[in-house]
Design an enzyme around this catalytic site. Structure first.
Site, PDB file in Angstrom:
ATOM      1  N   HIS A  64       0.853  -1.187   0.000  1.00 24.35           N
ATOM      2  CA  HIS A  64       0.000   0.000   0.000  1.00 24.35           C
ATOM      3  C   HIS A  64       0.890   1.238   0.000  1.00 24.35           C
ATOM      4  O   HIS A  64       2.033   1.199   0.476  1.00 24.35           O
ATOM      5  CB  HIS A  64      -0.949  -0.015   1.192  1.00 24.35           C
ATOM      6  CG  HIS A  64      -0.348   0.529   2.451  1.00 24.35           C
ATOM      7  ND1 HIS A  64       0.790  -0.003   3.016  1.00 24.35           N
ATOM      8  CD2 HIS A  64      -0.715   1.551   3.241  1.00 24.35           C
ATOM      9  CE1 HIS A  64       1.077   0.679   4.103  1.00 24.35           C
ATOM     10  NE2 HIS A  64       0.192   1.629   4.260  1.00 24.35           N
ATOM     11  N   CYS A  65       0.364   2.325  -0.531  1.00 21.46           N
ATOM     12  CA  CYS A  65       1.101   3.601  -0.570  1.00 21.46           C
ATOM     13  C   CYS A  65       2.544   3.366  -1.035  1.00 21.46           C
ATOM     14  O   CYS A  65       3.494   3.803  -0.402  1.00 21.46           O
ATOM     15  CB  CYS A  65       1.060   4.272   0.806  1.00 21.46           C
ATOM     16  SG  CYS A  65       1.493   6.018   0.801  1.00 21.46           S
ATOM     17  N   ASP A  66       2.665   2.662  -2.138  1.00 19.95           N
ATOM     18  CA  ASP A  66       3.992   2.250  -2.606  1.00 19.95           C
ATOM     19  C   ASP A  66       4.799   3.457  -3.117  1.00 19.95           C
ATOM     20  O   ASP A  66       4.221   4.435  -3.600  1.00 19.95           O
ATOM     21  CB  ASP A  66       3.820   1.208  -3.730  1.00 19.95           C
ATOM     22  CG  ASP A  66       5.086   0.417  -3.994  1.00 19.95           C
ATOM     23  OD1 ASP A  66       6.011   0.487  -3.168  1.00 19.95           O
ATOM     24  OD2 ASP A  66       5.130  -0.291  -5.018  1.00 19.95           O
ATOM     25  N   LYS A  77       7.551  -4.178   2.896  1.00 19.68           N
ATOM     26  CA  LYS A  77       7.502  -2.791   3.332  1.00 19.68           C
ATOM     27  C   LYS A  77       7.294  -2.747   4.841  1.00 19.68           C
ATOM     28  O   LYS A  77       6.341  -3.327   5.356  1.00 19.68           O
ATOM     29  CB  LYS A  77       6.349  -2.069   2.628  1.00 19.68           C
ATOM     30  CG  LYS A  77       6.141  -0.637   3.080  1.00 19.68           C
ATOM     31  CD  LYS A  77       5.154   0.091   2.186  1.00 19.68           C
ATOM     32  CE  LYS A  77       4.972   1.523   2.660  1.00 19.68           C
ATOM     33  NZ  LYS A  77       4.350   2.366   1.644  1.00 19.68           N
TER      34      LYS A  77
END
Lengths: 147, 76
Positions: A64-66, A77
Site C-alpha cells: 500500500h502507498c507504494d 515494506k
C-alpha cells in the site's frame, strides 16, 4: 480520518507505529530538494541497520502507498515516507516524515486501509505478504544486517 | 498576461511529476503568491504559486504529468 498535505495515499496510525518527522529549511542554492528527502530516508535506513535490521529503500510490489522511498526489509515494506516542500522567496522548507511499523498486526491495518479506499471508490487490494512490522522481520535470517 | 510555469530546480527532471489538484477554477480571480495548485513528485508535495494577481486560465488538467519549466496556466 485526517488528510495530510504531503504525498502518498492512505496510512494507518496506531500505537505500535513509529512516526518520525524532520523539518529543515535552507537558502535556495540550486540543490535537488529530492536529494534532501532521500537523505532523510537514508538516515532512517542507517538507524535500522545499526540495530541489526537489513533495511533499504525501494518499491515493494503490491504494497500500500507504494513508493521509491519505502523502507523495506527482505522485500517487505516496513514503513513509508513522504515530504512537503515549500519555497518562499529564496528560502526552501521541507517537512519529511516516515511511518514505521514496529509491532502489531499489519493485516488489521491493511484491512482498514482497503476498506477506506474501497469506500472512496478506489478498489485497491494489497498483498499482506508485501508488508511487515519490525517485530515480524527480526526473526527472519534474511533481514539481519551484517555489522 | 503572465505565464505560470512549473517550478524549476526543485526536483530532478527525470522524476515523474503531476499536478495533483488545482485549488482555483478556470476564470477565478487570484492574488499574487496565491497557491494555485499542488504538484506531486512521487510522494513529495510542492506548490505552484501565482506570479501575479489576475484571472486564472488553466492549461494543464489535474492528474496530468508536468515537467519543470512547462507552461501550466496564464494570469490575465
Amino acid at each position: 480520518m485526517f488528510v495530510r498535505t504531503s504525498g502518498g495515499t492512505t496510512v494507518a496510525h496506531r500505537p505500535g507505529t513509529l512516526n518520525v518527522s524532520v523539518f529543515d529549511a535552507w537558502t535556495d542554492d540550486g540543490r535537488d530538494v529530492r536529494k534532501s528527502f532521500e537523505g532523510f530516508c537514508r538516515r532512517l535506513v542507517a538507524v535500522l541497520r545499526s540495530a541489526g535490521i537489513d533495511a533499504d529503500l525501494g518499491w515493494v510490489p503490491f504494497s500500500h502507498c507504494d513508493g521509491r522511498f519505502n523502507l523495506a526489509v527482505a522485500g517487505r515494506k516496513i514503513g513509508g515516507t513522504a515530504s512537503l516542500v515549500r519555497r518562499r522567496g529564496t528560502t526552501i522548507a521541507m517537512l519529511a516524515h516516515a511511518s514505521i511499523w514496529i509491532e502489531g498486526d499489519v493485516t488489521v491495518d491493511l484491512q482498514a486501509v482497503e476498506r477506506f479506499e474501497r469506500d472512496m471508490g478506489l478498489g485497491v487490494a494489497y498483498d499482506r505478504r508485501a508488508h511487515a512490522s519490525i517485530c515480524d522481520v527480526v526473526t527472519m535470517p534474511e533481514a539481519r544486517a551484517v555489522r | 498576461m503572465t505565464d505560470v510555469t512549473i517550478p524549476t530546480g526543485l526536483w530532478n527532471e527525470g522524476d515523474e511529476a503531476a499536478i495533483s489538484a488545482w485549488l482555483y477554477s478556470n476564470g477565478d480571480s487570484v492574488a499574487e503568491n496565491a497557491v494555485l495548485a499542488e504538484i506531486m513528485v512521487e510522494k513529495s508535495s510542492f506548490e505552484l504559486l501565482s506570479p501575479a494577481a489576475g484571472r486564472l486560465t488553466i492549461l494543464v488538467a489535474a492528474e496530468e504529468a508536468v515537467r519543470p519549466g512547462q507552461l501550466a496556466a496564464r494570469i490575465d
